[in-house]
Scaffold this motif. Structure first.
Motif, short mmCIF file in Angstrom:
data_model
loop_
_atom_site.label_atom_id
_atom_site.label_comp_id
_atom_site.label_asym_id
_atom_site.label_seq_id
_atom_site.Cartn_x
_atom_site.Cartn_y
_atom_site.Cartn_z
N LEU A 150 5.89 9.77 -6.96
CA LEU A 150 7.22 9.75 -6.34
C LEU A 150 8.11 8.66 -6.90
O LEU A 150 9.34 8.78 -6.85
CB LEU A 150 7.07 9.59 -4.82
CG LEU A 150 6.26 10.68 -4.12
CD1 LEU A 150 6.01 10.31 -2.66
CD2 LEU A 150 6.96 12.02 -4.23
N ILE A 151 7.52 7.57 -7.37
CA ILE A 151 8.26 6.50 -8.03
C ILE A 151 7.48 6.06 -9.25
O ILE A 151 6.28 6.31 -9.37
CB ILE A 151 8.52 5.29 -7.09
CG1 ILE A 151 7.22 4.69 -6.57
CG2 ILE A 151 9.44 5.67 -5.95
CD1 ILE A 151 7.40 3.41 -5.77
N VAL A 152 8.18 5.42 -10.17
CA VAL A 152 7.57 4.96 -11.41
C VAL A 152 7.75 3.45 -11.52
O VAL A 152 8.86 2.95 -11.37
CB VAL A 152 8.23 5.66 -12.63
CG1 VAL A 152 7.64 5.16 -13.93
CG2 VAL A 152 8.09 7.17 -12.52
N PRO A 153 6.65 2.74 -11.76
CA PRO A 153 6.78 1.28 -11.92
C PRO A 153 7.54 0.95 -13.20
O PRO A 153 7.50 1.73 -14.14
CB PRO A 153 5.35 0.79 -12.02
CG PRO A 153 4.48 1.93 -11.66
CD PRO A 153 5.29 3.18 -11.79
N GLN A 170 5.75 9.27 1.63
CA GLN A 170 6.39 10.59 1.63
C GLN A 170 7.76 10.54 2.30
O GLN A 170 8.72 11.13 1.81
CB GLN A 170 5.49 11.61 2.33
CG GLN A 170 4.32 12.06 1.50
CD GLN A 170 4.73 12.77 0.22
OE1 GLN A 170 5.70 13.55 0.20
NE2 GLN A 170 4.02 12.50 -0.85
N ALA A 171 7.84 9.83 3.42
CA ALA A 171 9.12 9.74 4.14
C ALA A 171 10.18 9.03 3.32
O ALA A 171 11.35 9.42 3.31
CB ALA A 171 8.92 9.03 5.48
N ALA A 172 9.79 7.98 2.64
CA ALA A 172 10.75 7.17 1.89
C ALA A 172 11.10 7.75 0.53
O ALA A 172 12.26 7.67 0.10
CB ALA A 172 10.20 5.75 1.71
N PHE A 173 10.12 8.33 -0.15
CA PHE A 173 10.33 8.70 -1.55
C PHE A 173 10.12 10.19 -1.84
O PHE A 173 10.36 10.63 -2.96
CB PHE A 173 9.38 7.90 -2.45
CG PHE A 173 9.47 6.42 -2.21
CD1 PHE A 173 10.57 5.70 -2.60
CD2 PHE A 173 8.44 5.75 -1.58
CE1 PHE A 173 10.65 4.34 -2.38
CE2 PHE A 173 8.50 4.38 -1.35
CZ PHE A 173 9.62 3.68 -1.75
N GLY A 174 9.64 10.95 -0.86
CA GLY A 174 9.36 12.36 -1.08
C GLY A 174 10.61 13.19 -1.18
O GLY A 174 11.73 12.73 -0.96
N THR A 209 0.83 -1.20 0.00
CA THR A 209 0.00 0.00 0.00
C THR A 209 0.87 1.26 0.00
O THR A 209 0.57 2.23 -0.70
CB THR A 209 -0.96 0.00 1.21
OG1 THR A 209 -1.76 -1.18 1.16
CG2 THR A 209 -1.86 1.22 1.21
N ALA A 210 1.96 1.25 0.77
CA ALA A 210 2.87 2.40 0.80
C ALA A 210 3.47 2.64 -0.58
O ALA A 210 3.56 3.78 -1.04
CB ALA A 210 3.97 2.18 1.83
#
Length: 65
Positions: free
Chosen positions: A28-31, A58-62, A18-19
């Protein structure tokens, strides 16, 4: 994480999924995105800290300031 029951592992897996979905939706990321072992550990840390999947995304990828 090895000492978790199968049910706990499934819950963490679903939370992490889910995250990642939240991160994709936010742009924030692209599959396809494949996490490293370190990223798995980071997300697990956010899980046990009580962050929501959206907060973890947000914390991981922002953007970091």
């Amino acid at each position: 994480m090895e000492d978790m029951s199968e049910a706990e592992q499934a819950m963490v897996f679903e939370w992490t999924r889910t995250a990642v979905d939240e991160a994709v939706v936010a742009g924030l990321i692209v599959p396809p995105w494949r996490p490293t072992a370190g990223q798995h550990e980071m997300l697990y840390g956010y899980y046990i800290s009580g962050l929501t999947p959206a907060e973890a995304a947000q914390a991981a990828f922002g953007i970091r300031h």
